[in-house]
Design a protein around this motif. Sequence first.
Motif, PDB file in Angstrom:
ATOM      1  N   PRO A   1     -53.306  -4.243  23.358  1.00 47.65           N
ATOM      2  CA  PRO A   1     -52.640  -5.544  23.395  1.00 47.65           C
ATOM      3  C   PRO A   1     -52.888  -6.315  22.106  1.00 47.65           C
ATOM      4  CG  PRO A   1     -53.864  -5.154  25.431  1.00 47.65           C
ATOM      5  CD  PRO A   1     -54.256  -4.062  24.472  1.00 47.65           C
ATOM      6  N   LEU A   2     -51.885  -7.102  21.674  1.00 51.38           N
ATOM      7  CA  LEU A   2     -52.047  -7.915  20.468  1.00 51.38           C
ATOM      8  C   LEU A   2     -53.215  -8.870  20.627  1.00 51.38           C
ATOM      9  CD1 LEU A   2     -48.338  -8.730  19.542  1.00 51.38           C
ATOM     10  CD2 LEU A   2     -49.890  -7.183  18.359  1.00 51.38           C
ATOM     11  N   ASP A   3     -53.154  -9.728  21.627  1.00 51.84           N
ATOM     12  CA  ASP A   3     -54.260 -10.635  21.948  1.00 51.84           C
ATOM     13  C   ASP A   3     -53.985 -11.224  23.322  1.00 51.84           C
ATOM     14  OD1 ASP A   3     -56.186 -12.695  22.182  1.00 51.84           O
ATOM     15  OD2 ASP A   3     -56.320 -12.860  20.006  1.00 51.84           O
ATOM     16  N   GLU A   4     -54.700 -10.738  24.303  1.00 50.55           N
ATOM     17  CA  GLU A   4     -54.452 -11.171  25.675  1.00 50.55           C
ATOM     18  C   GLU A   4     -54.869 -12.608  25.920  1.00 50.55           C
ATOM     19  OE1 GLU A   4     -54.904  -7.140  28.294  1.00 50.55           O
ATOM     20  OE2 GLU A   4     -56.722  -7.841  27.270  1.00 50.55           O
ATOM     21  N   SER A   5     -55.630 -13.206  24.990  1.00 51.20           N
ATOM     22  CA  SER A   5     -56.079 -14.582  25.174  1.00 51.20           C
ATOM     23  C   SER A   5     -55.115 -15.607  24.598  1.00 51.20           C
ATOM     24  CB  SER A   5     -57.468 -14.771  24.543  1.00 51.20           C
ATOM     25  OG  SER A   5     -57.395 -14.639  23.129  1.00 51.20           O
ATOM     26  N   LEU A   6     -54.066 -15.176  23.861  1.00 46.47           N
ATOM     27  CA  LEU A   6     -53.124 -16.093  23.227  1.00 46.47           C
ATOM     28  C   LEU A   6     -51.710 -15.805  23.718  1.00 46.47           C
ATOM     29  CD1 LEU A   6     -54.431 -15.979  19.524  1.00 46.47           C
ATOM     30  CD2 LEU A   6     -54.965 -17.671  21.289  1.00 46.47           C
ATOM     31  N   ALA A   7     -51.070 -16.843  24.283  1.00 45.93           N
ATOM     32  CA  ALA A   7     -49.733 -16.669  24.843  1.00 45.93           C
ATOM     33  C   ALA A   7     -48.717 -16.251  23.788  1.00 45.93           C
ATOM     34  CB  ALA A   7     -49.290 -17.968  25.519  1.00 45.93           C
TER      35      ALA A   7
ATOM     36  N   TYR B   1     -52.009 -15.957  13.515  1.00 49.95           N
ATOM     37  CA  TYR B   1     -52.571 -16.872  14.522  1.00 49.95           C
ATOM     38  C   TYR B   1     -53.157 -18.121  13.879  1.00 49.95           C
ATOM     39  CZ  TYR B   1     -56.567 -13.927  13.143  1.00 49.95           C
ATOM     40  OH  TYR B   1     -57.504 -13.214  12.426  1.00 49.95           O
ATOM     41  N   SER B   2     -52.569 -18.548  12.763  1.00 53.29           N
ATOM     42  CA  SER B   2     -53.124 -19.708  12.075  1.00 53.29           C
ATOM     43  C   SER B   2     -52.004 -20.522  11.448  1.00 53.29           C
ATOM     44  CB  SER B   2     -54.124 -19.254  11.006  1.00 53.29           C
ATOM     45  OG  SER B   2     -54.747 -20.363  10.418  1.00 53.29           O
ATOM     46  N   THR B   3     -51.385 -21.383  12.255  1.00 50.91           N
ATOM     47  CA  THR B   3     -50.198 -22.114  11.838  1.00 50.91           C
ATOM     48  C   THR B   3     -50.421 -23.615  11.972  1.00 50.91           C
ATOM     49  OG1 THR B   3     -48.709 -20.305  12.452  1.00 50.91           O
ATOM     50  CG2 THR B   3     -47.760 -22.510  12.389  1.00 50.91           C
ATOM     51  N   VAL B   4     -50.025 -24.350  10.954  1.00 51.38           N
ATOM     52  CA  VAL B   4     -50.088 -25.815  10.969  1.00 51.38           C
ATOM     53  C   VAL B   4     -48.675 -26.344  10.777  1.00 51.38           C
ATOM     54  CG1 VAL B   4     -51.066 -27.888   9.925  1.00 51.38           C
ATOM     55  CG2 VAL B   4     -52.418 -25.769  10.014  1.00 51.38           C
ATOM     56  N   GLY B   5     -48.259 -27.261  11.628  1.00 48.20           N
ATOM     57  CA  GLY B   5     -46.908 -27.803  11.542  1.00 48.20           C
ATOM     58  C   GLY B   5     -46.841 -29.250  11.979  1.00 48.20           C
ATOM     59  N   GLN B   6     -45.618 -29.744  12.036  1.00 47.20           N
ATOM     60  CA  GLN B   6     -45.375 -31.130  12.446  1.00 47.20           C
ATOM     61  C   GLN B   6     -44.394 -31.131  13.601  1.00 47.20           C
ATOM     62  OE1 GLN B   6     -43.724 -33.703   9.396  1.00 47.20           O
ATOM     63  NE2 GLN B   6     -44.727 -35.478  10.304  1.00 47.20           N
ATOM     64  N   VAL B   7     -44.706 -31.908  14.629  1.00 50.75           N
ATOM     65  CA  VAL B   7     -43.836 -32.004  15.797  1.00 50.75           C
ATOM     66  C   VAL B   7     -42.584 -32.789  15.408  1.00 50.75           C
ATOM     67  CG1 VAL B   7     -43.619 -32.798  18.178  1.00 50.75           C
ATOM     68  CG2 VAL B   7     -45.823 -31.940  17.348  1.00 50.75           C
ATOM     69  N   ILE B   8     -41.406 -32.199  15.650  1.00 49.76           N
ATOM     70  CA  ILE B   8     -40.152 -32.871  15.279  1.00 49.76           C
ATOM     71  C   ILE B   8     -39.284 -33.216  16.489  1.00 49.76           C
ATOM     72  CG2 ILE B   8     -40.088 -31.883  12.966  1.00 49.76           C
ATOM     73  CD1 ILE B   8     -38.007 -29.861  13.965  1.00 49.76           C
ATOM     74  N   GLN B   9     -39.659 -32.735  17.672  1.00 51.94           N
ATOM     75  CA  GLN B   9     -38.888 -33.059  18.874  1.00 51.94           C
ATOM     76  C   GLN B   9     -39.790 -32.865  20.089  1.00 51.94           C
ATOM     77  OE1 GLN B   9     -35.400 -30.637  19.575  1.00 51.94           O
ATOM     78  NE2 GLN B   9     -34.412 -32.148  20.874  1.00 51.94           N
ATOM     79  N   ALA B  10     -39.583 -33.694  21.098  1.00 56.63           N
ATOM     80  CA  ALA B  10     -40.363 -33.603  22.331  1.00 56.63           C
ATOM     81  C   ALA B  10     -39.408 -33.561  23.516  1.00 56.63           C
ATOM     82  CB  ALA B  10     -41.316 -34.787  22.466  1.00 56.63           C
TER      83      ALA B  10
ATOM     84  N   GLN C   1     -49.153 -33.943  13.144  1.00 59.72           N
ATOM     85  CA  GLN C   1     -49.479 -32.624  12.624  1.00 59.72           C
ATOM     86  C   GLN C   1     -50.358 -31.903  13.649  1.00 59.72           C
ATOM     87  OE1 GLN C   1     -51.156 -32.708   8.683  1.00 59.72           O
ATOM     88  NE2 GLN C   1     -49.270 -33.459   7.755  1.00 59.72           N
ATOM     89  N   VAL C   2     -50.037 -30.631  13.896  1.00 68.41           N
ATOM     90  CA  VAL C   2     -50.755 -29.866  14.912  1.00 68.41           C
ATOM     91  C   VAL C   2     -51.085 -28.483  14.384  1.00 68.41           C
ATOM     92  CG1 VAL C   2     -49.717 -31.111  16.849  1.00 68.41           C
ATOM     93  CG2 VAL C   2     -48.605 -29.042  15.975  1.00 68.41           C
ATOM     94  N   PHE C   3     -52.156 -27.918  14.930  1.00 70.16           N
ATOM     95  CA  PHE C   3     -52.502 -26.527  14.690  1.00 70.16           C
ATOM     96  C   PHE C   3     -52.092 -25.712  15.910  1.00 70.16           C
ATOM     97  CE2 PHE C   3     -55.044 -22.874  15.508  1.00 70.16           C
ATOM     98  CZ  PHE C   3     -55.010 -22.201  14.297  1.00 70.16           C
ATOM     99  N   ALA C   4     -51.655 -24.471  15.687  1.00 67.61           N
ATOM    100  CA  ALA C   4     -51.303 -23.588  16.804  1.00 67.61           C
ATOM    101  C   ALA C   4     -51.638 -22.148  16.455  1.00 67.61           C
ATOM    102  CB  ALA C   4     -49.820 -23.703  17.141  1.00 67.61           C
ATOM    103  N   PHE C   5     -52.045 -21.396  17.469  1.00 65.22           N
ATOM    104  CA  PHE C   5     -52.260 -19.951  17.319  1.00 65.22           C
ATOM    105  C   PHE C   5     -50.900 -19.269  17.445  1.00 65.22           C
ATOM    106  CE2 PHE C   5     -56.353 -21.575  18.828  1.00 65.22           C
ATOM    107  CZ  PHE C   5     -57.240 -20.964  17.954  1.00 65.22           C
ATOM    108  N   GLN C   6     -50.113 -19.339  16.387  1.00 60.23           N
ATOM    109  CA  GLN C   6     -48.757 -18.824  16.370  1.00 60.23           C
ATOM    110  C   GLN C   6     -48.577 -17.826  15.244  1.00 60.23           C
ATOM    111  OE1 GLN C   6     -45.741 -19.392  18.011  1.00 60.23           O
ATOM    112  NE2 GLN C   6     -46.625 -20.689  19.624  1.00 60.23           N
TER     113      GLN C   6
END
Length: 344
Positions: free
Chosen positions: A61-67, A81-90, A102-107
């Motif tokens: 498996p790639l990583d069973e702990s990360l969706a 698994y190391s991405t930083v971005g900005q929320v543009i829509q909710a 600005q948010v970090f995500a395991f993407q």
Amino acid sequence: MDKIPINQRAVYFTAPGKVSVREQPLPALKPNQILVQTLLSAISPGTELLLYRGQFPPDLPLDESLAALSGRFAYPVRYGYSTVGQVIQAGSQVDASWIGRQVFAFQPHVSHFVAEPQEVFPVPTDLSPEDAAFLPNMETAVNLIMDGRPILGEHVLVFGQGIVGLLTTALLAQFPLASLVTVDLYPLRRQASLNAGASASLHPQEAHNQLSVLQPHGADLTYELSGSPQALDQAIAASGFAARVVIGSWYGQKRANLDLGGRFHRSRIQLISSQVSTLAPELSGRWDKARRLRVAWEMIRLVRPARWITQRFPQSMAEQAYQLLDQRPEETIQVLLDYADKSE
């Protein structure tokens, strides 16, 4: 506000030595999700070069702990698994205050992604996106320290001064150790290691002779973080009686040919496997991943690892980034992909 995109650009590993950037439909935003536009993502050269070179174990498996990393190691595959971005829509069920954060995500390495708010981590306002991109590797370094449990006055040895090794060295330098010696092939990384707090940093070919002076009774605690199975044999040989050897490298399909027939048998040396997706069971009564992650943020504040970014490539040049890491690693420490080249 930028136009809301309908597509995302994603980096795919397609075959050994082959990387492409593909445009594909962006998943529709659900009421309980946010849409994030990526600013930058960090390449983790240890794991990602195994993918690039085709050295990953099949059917793992790639990583069973990360969706975001569901599925298995098989081409074509998205990874990262190391991405930083900005929320543009909710979405309609999400507080509008998320927009602009600005948010970090395991993407993986994607230009945009959708996620639920609990799947991302707001970047502290006193940290840059560049520093925040080191969060996964800093969490790994924190986990390595927790598993190694350095003791006041110990002699500590670290093989490998890639970014995980450097971060681990920077954390070890906070302890009152008798010595902190590192080993790496490349002058750029050895100098960074000294700047991070190592008392000496050695070339592998010189390590045996110099360690006999710097740590004459062997290391009390040794870390193998180079990604090279051959280094594990050297790490064991450099460790003293009843020493701990923490193995943080993932070798993939590379085999470790170890000499366990000599002094190892009588030296009571412990080999400890360390991997960040779990915590040591004996710590789980007081620690969980959320607590460890909070410590990782604090250590980023302390270390400020953005100083170790050596190259930035636009996402469209991802293949060149991996070629550099594969063919000229002596020029690199941390490589980022930059998403400022917007096409939407």
